[in-house]
Motif scaffolding. Structure first.
Motif, PDB file in Angstrom:
ATOM      1  N   MET A 101     -18.012  -2.697 -37.171  1.00 43.44           N
ATOM      2  CA  MET A 101     -18.713  -3.115 -35.961  1.00 43.44           C
ATOM      3  C   MET A 101     -18.175  -4.465 -35.492  1.00 43.44           C
ATOM      4  O   MET A 101     -17.914  -5.354 -36.304  1.00 43.44           O
ATOM      5  CB  MET A 101     -20.219  -3.239 -36.247  1.00 43.44           C
ATOM      6  CG  MET A 101     -21.058  -3.578 -35.028  1.00 43.44           C
ATOM      7  SD  MET A 101     -22.803  -3.854 -35.424  1.00 43.44           S
ATOM      8  CE  MET A 101     -23.235  -2.313 -36.217  1.00 43.44           C
ATOM      9  N   ASN A 102     -17.992  -4.584 -34.193  1.00 42.13           N
ATOM     10  CA  ASN A 102     -17.513  -5.829 -33.601  1.00 42.13           C
ATOM     11  C   ASN A 102     -18.560  -6.285 -32.589  1.00 42.13           C
ATOM     12  O   ASN A 102     -18.735  -5.663 -31.545  1.00 42.13           O
ATOM     13  CB  ASN A 102     -16.165  -5.597 -32.917  1.00 42.13           C
ATOM     14  CG  ASN A 102     -15.611  -6.861 -32.295  1.00 42.13           C
ATOM     15  OD1 ASN A 102     -15.880  -7.962 -32.772  1.00 42.13           O
ATOM     16  ND2 ASN A 102     -14.829  -6.711 -31.246  1.00 42.13           N
ATOM     17  N   VAL A 103     -19.269  -7.366 -32.910  1.00 39.25           N
ATOM     18  CA  VAL A 103     -20.347  -7.852 -32.057  1.00 39.25           C
ATOM     19  C   VAL A 103     -19.932  -9.171 -31.430  1.00 39.25           C
ATOM     20  O   VAL A 103     -19.574 -10.119 -32.133  1.00 39.25           O
ATOM     21  CB  VAL A 103     -21.649  -8.035 -32.856  1.00 39.25           C
ATOM     22  CG1 VAL A 103     -22.788  -8.497 -31.937  1.00 39.25           C
ATOM     23  CG2 VAL A 103     -22.032  -6.750 -33.569  1.00 39.25           C
ATOM     24  N   ILE A 104     -19.975  -9.230 -30.106  1.00 39.57           N
ATOM     25  CA  ILE A 104     -19.574 -10.422 -29.367  1.00 39.57           C
ATOM     26  C   ILE A 104     -20.784 -10.955 -28.614  1.00 39.57           C
ATOM     27  O   ILE A 104     -21.342 -10.277 -27.754  1.00 39.57           O
ATOM     28  CB  ILE A 104     -18.429 -10.115 -28.389  1.00 39.57           C
ATOM     29  CG1 ILE A 104     -17.211  -9.603 -29.168  1.00 39.57           C
ATOM     30  CG2 ILE A 104     -18.069 -11.356 -27.567  1.00 39.57           C
ATOM     31  CD1 ILE A 104     -16.098  -9.082 -28.272  1.00 39.57           C
ATOM     32  N   GLY A 105     -21.211 -12.156 -28.952  1.00 43.09           N
ATOM     33  CA  GLY A 105     -22.344 -12.772 -28.276  1.00 43.09           C
ATOM     34  C   GLY A 105     -21.871 -13.791 -27.260  1.00 43.09           C
ATOM     35  O   GLY A 105     -20.824 -14.411 -27.430  1.00 43.09           O
TER      36      GLY A 105
ATOM     37  N   ILE B 289     -17.816  -0.919 -22.725  1.00 46.10           N
ATOM     38  CA  ILE B 289     -18.423  -1.595 -23.877  1.00 46.10           C
ATOM     39  C   ILE B 289     -19.911  -1.774 -23.612  1.00 46.10           C
ATOM     40  O   ILE B 289     -20.296  -2.345 -22.591  1.00 46.10           O
ATOM     41  CB  ILE B 289     -17.750  -2.959 -24.120  1.00 46.10           C
ATOM     42  CG1 ILE B 289     -16.300  -2.744 -24.551  1.00 46.10           C
ATOM     43  CG2 ILE B 289     -18.511  -3.769 -25.172  1.00 46.10           C
ATOM     44  CD1 ILE B 289     -15.495  -4.026 -24.663  1.00 46.10           C
ATOM     45  N   PRO B 290     -20.768  -1.307 -24.509  1.00 47.55           N
ATOM     46  CA  PRO B 290     -22.204  -1.452 -24.287  1.00 47.55           C
ATOM     47  C   PRO B 290     -22.643  -2.909 -24.319  1.00 47.55           C
ATOM     48  O   PRO B 290     -22.098  -3.718 -25.068  1.00 47.55           O
ATOM     49  CB  PRO B 290     -22.832  -0.657 -25.437  1.00 47.55           C
ATOM     50  CG  PRO B 290     -21.780  -0.601 -26.489  1.00 47.55           C
ATOM     51  CD  PRO B 290     -20.466  -0.597 -25.772  1.00 47.55           C
ATOM     52  N   VAL B 291     -23.637  -3.222 -23.494  1.00 50.89           N
ATOM     53  CA  VAL B 291     -24.173  -4.585 -23.408  1.00 50.89           C
ATOM     54  C   VAL B 291     -25.639  -4.561 -23.814  1.00 50.89           C
ATOM     55  O   VAL B 291     -26.424  -3.755 -23.297  1.00 50.89           O
ATOM     56  CB  VAL B 291     -24.033  -5.144 -21.979  1.00 50.89           C
ATOM     57  CG1 VAL B 291     -24.723  -6.505 -21.863  1.00 50.89           C
ATOM     58  CG2 VAL B 291     -22.561  -5.254 -21.593  1.00 50.89           C
ATOM     59  N   VAL B 292     -25.993  -5.423 -24.738  1.00 49.22           N
ATOM     60  CA  VAL B 292     -27.384  -5.590 -25.149  1.00 49.22           C
ATOM     61  C   VAL B 292     -27.846  -6.953 -24.642  1.00 49.22           C
ATOM     62  O   VAL B 292     -27.259  -7.977 -24.991  1.00 49.22           O
ATOM     63  CB  VAL B 292     -27.530  -5.513 -26.683  1.00 49.22           C
ATOM     64  CG1 VAL B 292     -28.970  -5.818 -27.096  1.00 49.22           C
ATOM     65  CG2 VAL B 292     -27.106  -4.136 -27.189  1.00 49.22           C
TER      66      VAL B 292
ATOM     67  N   ARG C 245     -27.362  -2.355 -33.215  1.00 48.56           N
ATOM     68  CA  ARG C 245     -26.863  -1.304 -34.109  1.00 48.56           C
ATOM     69  C   ARG C 245     -26.902   0.054 -33.429  1.00 48.56           C
ATOM     70  O   ARG C 245     -26.001   0.879 -33.609  1.00 48.56           O
ATOM     71  CB  ARG C 245     -27.679  -1.318 -35.398  1.00 48.56           C
ATOM     72  CG  ARG C 245     -27.483  -2.603 -36.219  1.00 48.56           C
ATOM     73  CD  ARG C 245     -28.112  -2.504 -37.597  1.00 48.56           C
ATOM     74  NE  ARG C 245     -27.778  -3.674 -38.413  1.00 48.56           N
ATOM     75  CZ  ARG C 245     -28.619  -4.656 -38.694  1.00 48.56           C
ATOM     76  NH1 ARG C 245     -29.855  -4.617 -38.227  1.00 48.56           N
ATOM     77  NH2 ARG C 245     -28.240  -5.678 -39.429  1.00 48.56           N
ATOM     78  N   GLU C 246     -27.945   0.298 -32.658  1.00 43.25           N
ATOM     79  CA  GLU C 246     -28.032   1.569 -31.937  1.00 43.25           C
ATOM     80  C   GLU C 246     -26.915   1.682 -30.900  1.00 43.25           C
ATOM     81  O   GLU C 246     -26.287   2.734 -30.757  1.00 43.25           O
ATOM     82  CB  GLU C 246     -29.393   1.672 -31.248  1.00 43.25           C
ATOM     83  CG  GLU C 246     -29.598   2.965 -30.483  1.00 43.25           C
ATOM     84  CD  GLU C 246     -30.956   3.030 -29.813  1.00 43.25           C
ATOM     85  OE1 GLU C 246     -31.189   3.981 -29.032  1.00 43.25           O
ATOM     86  OE2 GLU C 246     -31.782   2.131 -30.048  1.00 43.25           O
ATOM     87  N   ALA C 247     -26.667   0.574 -30.177  1.00 42.72           N
ATOM     88  CA  ALA C 247     -25.607   0.591 -29.168  1.00 42.72           C
ATOM     89  C   ALA C 247     -24.246   0.805 -29.811  1.00 42.72           C
ATOM     90  O   ALA C 247     -23.403   1.528 -29.279  1.00 42.72           O
ATOM     91  CB  ALA C 247     -25.622  -0.719 -28.381  1.00 42.72           C
ATOM     92  N   ALA C 248     -24.025   0.165 -30.971  1.00 36.72           N
ATOM     93  CA  ALA C 248     -22.749   0.322 -31.671  1.00 36.72           C
ATOM     94  C   ALA C 248     -22.556   1.762 -32.134  1.00 36.72           C
ATOM     95  O   ALA C 248     -21.456   2.316 -32.045  1.00 36.72           O
ATOM     96  CB  ALA C 248     -22.681  -0.629 -32.857  1.00 36.72           C
TER      97      ALA C 248
END
Length: 213
Positions: free
Chosen positions: A1-5, A26-29, A75-78
């Motif tokens: 997983m690659n999470v970018i804030g 890319i999904p955005v949360v 996590r759901e978006a990933a």
């Protein structure tokens, strides 16, 4: 997983960075969505109670409450993402939130600071014209101060990557795509535009001090 804030003061360009991510698949949360959802659950208008609800959640569940409630959304978006489980998280504000994400994702988490000088941000917000306060320089300075008091200033300093958003819109989008690891082939057809970069956060988050602005 690659999470970018992303972290940045009002009008810096967080919303446009989110737009670039979405255009690339890319999904955005958006962290503010947690607060808006809780407002609705309690029968409150998010446009009026967003900032107060953010404070209430922190009082009830701890300073990292919004980050903690955002984790399952990430996590759901990933899990649903078709782009190598990369997710953009819009709207970090405090070092406590940053610590929670780094604890959860380790080296897979990257914090990106988006910076622009006050005068330029004020101009962009004035052009956006979401509400009267967008054109009020004094109100923006006060809002900046509240954001910094919440820890946003310190969080900016702890970023892994910085994007300077003082050039053209096309240049900004190119820098964002580089951080996201997407190529020019996925560019927005309007990339040739120059000028302002409105921060396109949800208008329900317009209350100063709220999360997701």
């Amino acid at each position: 997983m690659n999470v970018i804030g992303t972290v940045g003061l009002p009008g810096s360009g967080k919303g446009e960075a989110a737009n670039v991510a979405e255009a690339a698949g890319i999904p955005v949360v958006v962290m503010g969505d947690v607060v808006r959802a809780e407002c609705r659950r309690r029968g409150l208008d998010p446009a009026k109670h967003h900032g107060r609800m953010a404070g209430t959640l922190r009082e009830e569940e701890g300073d990292d409450a919004i980050a903690a409630r955002t984790l399952p959304r990430i996590r759901e978006a990933a899990a649903e993402s078709e782009r190598d489980e990369t997710v953009l998280v819009d709207g970090l504000r405090s070092t406590v939130e940053l610590e929670r994400f780094r604890e959860a994702f380790g080296d897979d988490f990257t914090l990106v600071a988006i910076r622009a000088p006050f005068e330029l941000r004020a101009e962009r917000l004035g052009e956006r014209g979401r509400d009267d306060s967008d054109a009020d320089m004094a109100a923006l300075r006060e809002r900046d101060e509240r954001e910094v008091e919440l820890g946003l200033g310190e969080t900016l300093e702890l970023a892994d990557v910085e994007i300077d958003n003082t050039d053209s819109l096309a240049a900004f989008r190119e820098r964002v795509r580089a951080v996201l690891g997407v190529g020019d082939a996925e560019s927005d057809p309007s990339d040739g535009e120059a000028g302002g970069h409105p921060d396109d956060a949800d208008p329900e988050a317009s209350e100063a001090g709220g999360d997701g602005a």
